[in-house]
Design an enzyme around this catalytic site. Structure first.
Site, PDB file in Angstrom:
ATOM      1  N   ASP A 187       0.847  -1.188   0.000  1.00 26.04           N
ATOM      2  CA  ASP A 187       0.000   0.000   0.000  1.00 26.04           C
ATOM      3  C   ASP A 187       0.890   1.248   0.000  1.00 26.04           C
ATOM      4  OD1 ASP A 187      -2.351   1.689   0.533  1.00 26.04           O
ATOM      5  OD2 ASP A 187      -1.489   1.835   2.551  1.00 26.04           O
ATOM      6  N   ASP A 193      -0.093   5.297   0.950  1.00 28.88           N
ATOM      7  CA  ASP A 193      -0.226   6.269   2.035  1.00 28.88           C
ATOM      8  C   ASP A 193      -0.370   5.576   3.386  1.00 28.88           C
ATOM      9  OD1 ASP A 193      -0.201   8.097  -0.020  1.00 28.88           O
ATOM     10  OD2 ASP A 193      -2.378   8.327  -0.062  1.00 28.88           O
TER      11      ASP A 193
END
Length: 393
Positions: free
Chosen positions: A239, A241
């Site tokens: 992932d 952020d």
């Protein structure tokens, strides 16, 4: 304790679509990495905890029995029921009736799909169906569809694949109750063609749907993809952020390259995975584009900065997968849905059961678990670098 302990594999046909190979050997003996395709199916069963296997043979049966024997060298118990080459699937199953357990999984000898068997078994046992087939979602029209499904029940089964508007496709891996075999009519008939439509009429044909592409030795058209799949490297999905970089405040977005600020150790973590030979994929939701807060060009500039700085540090992502849809667009790619993972699976012929997902948000983990990946969650007390070191150790 597992309820389904026996696998039955249909492996008796001539395999004419794989000629000239099948002029000298039966189809399931086609090799990948010097290993017969059938061996991969047996390994899959063993990983599921199923070691009692009945092979229904016909064409060149001695080649298969001479290779696998009683299965003891594989840690399995393999038995055989050999019938004439001309027998269709229904005749083979009816002939094998006395060897069948009350519940068993029926497989084709030419299809392989990574599946979470515990989920399949649980869905079947919690239903009141007599049989449960497995269907590939087939959104990209990988093959012609032959099913219409709703709420885990088959509404339409078209063996001929001539009916329009059918998307999902039966790929085997059917869990059956033995009593279903009594529905097979006399004569040399096809099991699926005669029995499945009857179960559909009674609402008793369940379906387990997977988005993971299946692989095959059914024809030459699929051989290269299957070869790529069995040679595929392990992959890690990361992932963005909150995992790689400082997460922006809620309902805000990283809109400029200079706003992308690395978390401590993140670049080092990517470098370690890259050097260890993993395929690396970024997968991220970026609804700011759908909301008009930022443009695709801005996002590309941010990822260009990210990739450049990773490369300067000895690492990089092999591919970046982004969902730019809005929250209410009902797409298949926005996490927690696993669409981005399935897209990478198809692009790189991955086995997602061997893949790893790392993210900080519950949605990252839900997406990974939906695809059958091994998942790790970044927290305030557990960084990406710490997780990567744990994986590599």
């Amino acid at each position: 304790m597992k309820t389904i302990k026996q696998a039955v594999i249909l492996a008796g046909g001539r395999g004419v679509r794989l000629e000239p190979f099948t002029l000298g050997k039966p189809k399931p003996m086609y090799e990948f990495n010097q290993t017969p395709f059938l061996s991969y199916l047996l390994l899959q069963l063993k990983q599921w905890g199923i070691t009692d296997v009945l092979l229904l043979l016909g064409y060149m049966a001695d080649v298969i029995t001479g290779y696998f024997h009683d299965g003891s060298q594989f840690g399995m118990n393999i038995t055989y029921d050999i019938t004439p080459v001309e027998f269709d699937t229904g005749a083979r199953l009816r002939h094998a009736y006395d060897f069948l357990q009350e519940n068993f999984i029926l497989m084709y000898c030419d299809n392989y799909c990574p599946l979470c068997f515990d989920r399949m078994e649980r869905q079947f046992l919690e239903s009141d169906t007599l049989a449960q087939i497995t269907a590939y979602r087939n959104k990209e029209t990988y093959t012609n569809g032959n099913l219409k499904v709703q709420n885990n029940i088959v509404q339409v089964y078209d063996k001929s694949r001539k009916m329009e508007g059918l998307q999902e496709v039966d790929i085997g891996y059917a869990i059956l109750r033995k009593e279903v075999i009594t529905c097979i009519p006399e004569g040399n008939v096809n099991f699926e063609e005669h029995v499945y439509p009857r179960l559909v009429e009674d609402g008793k044909l369940g379906v387990y749907v997977t988005g993971h592409r299946y692989y095959s030795v059914g024809s030459w058209a699929r051989i290269q993809l299957t070869k790529d799949f069995f040679m595929s490297r392990k992959a890690v999905f990361i992932d963005r952020d909150g995992t790689l970089n400082v997460r922006p405040p809620k309902a805000q977005y990283i809109e400029r390259p200079e706003d992308f600020v690395w978390l401590d150790g993140a670049k080092e973590a990517v470098r370690l995975l890259h050097q260890a030979g993993y395929l690396l994929f970024l997968f991220t939701n970026q609804p700011g584009i759908a909301r008009g807060v930022m443009t695709q060009h801005q996002l590309d500039l941010i990822h260009l900065k990210m990739q450049t700085e990773l490369q300067q540090n000895g690492g990089c992502f092999d591919q970046i997968y982004v969902c730019t849809h809005g929250w209410d667009d009902n797409c298949d790619c926005r996490k927690p849905k696993p669409g981005l993972l399935y897209q990478a699976q198809k692009d790189y012929s991955l086995n997602l059961l061997d893949a790893i997902v790392i993210g900080d948000d519950d949605r990252d983990i839900e997406a990974g678990e939906a695809a059958g990946c091994r998942c790790y969650q970044v927290t305030e007390n557990r960084s990406l670098l710490e997780i990567v070191k744990e994986i590599l150790a």
